[in-house]
Motif scaffolding. Structure first.
Motif, PDB file in Angstrom:
ATOM      1  N   UNK A  94       0.830  -1.201   0.000  1.00 38.64           N
ATOM      2  CA  UNK A  94       0.000   0.000   0.000  1.00 38.64           C
ATOM      3  C   UNK A  94       0.870   1.259   0.000  1.00 38.64           C
ATOM      4  N   UNK A  95       1.974   1.244   0.743  1.00 38.98           N
ATOM      5  CA  UNK A  95       2.864   2.403   0.772  1.00 38.98           C
ATOM      6  C   UNK A  95       3.541   2.592  -0.577  1.00 38.98           C
ATOM      7  N   UNK A  96       3.948   1.492  -1.224  1.00 34.32           N
ATOM      8  CA  UNK A  96       4.579   1.594  -2.542  1.00 34.32           C
ATOM      9  C   UNK A  96       3.576   2.106  -3.572  1.00 34.32           C
ATOM     10  N   UNK A  97       2.329   1.634  -3.494  1.00 32.57           N
ATOM     11  CA  UNK A  97       1.303   2.079  -4.436  1.00 32.57           C
ATOM     12  C   UNK A  97       1.014   3.562  -4.231  1.00 32.57           C
ATOM     13  N   UNK A  98       0.968   4.011  -2.985  1.00 32.93           N
ATOM     14  CA  UNK A  98       0.732   5.420  -2.696  1.00 32.93           C
ATOM     15  C   UNK A  98       1.902   6.264  -3.196  1.00 32.93           C
ATOM     16  N   UNK A  99       3.117   5.772  -3.072  1.00 33.19           N
ATOM     17  CA  UNK A  99       4.282   6.515  -3.550  1.00 33.19           C
ATOM     18  C   UNK A  99       4.265   6.617  -5.071  1.00 33.19           C
ATOM     19  N   UNK A 100       3.885   5.530  -5.754  1.00 32.65           N
ATOM     20  CA  UNK A 100       3.799   5.571  -7.220  1.00 32.65           C
ATOM     21  C   UNK A 100       2.681   6.495  -7.663  1.00 32.65           C
ATOM     22  N   UNK A 101       1.562   6.466  -6.929  1.00 34.77           N
ATOM     23  CA  UNK A 101       0.430   7.321  -7.280  1.00 34.77           C
ATOM     24  C   UNK A 101       0.771   8.791  -7.105  1.00 34.77           C
TER      25      UNK A 101
END
Length: 149
Positions: A94-101
């Protein structure tokens, strides 16, 4: 055979103590003692004592306890590593997805430590207050505001 005898003796002693306690007009405590005193006899009657005695002298059972201990150590080790590593796999995703977003948004740029970085603002004390005052809650308010509370 000896385990059953010991359990019977313990139960008889416990019931004797329960009778003495009831004689002293402490009926609630006497009932509780009688309940605990009946447990060893119940364990003998259900066969748990025979199983436990057979388990205590069985090398296979001790090997099984060893395997359980190894499994427990492995589980606790993985939990410790997971806590040090920043959470569970789901949280890291979830943190990686938020960073990519955040990086994909138009006008957004990657965080930088160079000239574009802004210094961290510290809460300023209100004029006319002292930092040692017991009634001054401005520091606490600043911390709460910092965390969005």
């Amino acid at each position: 055979m000896i385990a059953e005898t010991i359990c019977s003796a313990v139960s008889a002693a416990g019931l004797g103590i329960a009778v003495i306690t009831a004689y002293r007009k402490r009926f609630l405590a006497a009932t509780r003692i009688a309940a605990y005193a009946l447990v060893p006899v119940a364990l003998v009657m259900t066969g748990v004592v025979q199983w436990a005695a057979g388990t205590a002298f069985s090398p296979v059972a001790w090997a099984g306890f060893g395997v359980l201990a190894v499994a427990w150590v492995l589980l606790m080790t993985t939990r410790a590593v997971e806590r040090r590593g920043g959470g569970t796999r789901k949280e890291r995703r979830a943190a990686a997805k938020a960073a990519r977003g955040a990086a994909v948004e138009p006008g957004a740029s990657a965080p930088s430590l160079g000239a574009g970085a802004r210094p961290v603002e510290r809460p300023k004390a209100k004029p006319g207050t002292t930092s040692g005052s017991g009634d001054d809650f401005s520091d606490i308010e600043a911390i709460l505001k910092k965390h969005g509370i």
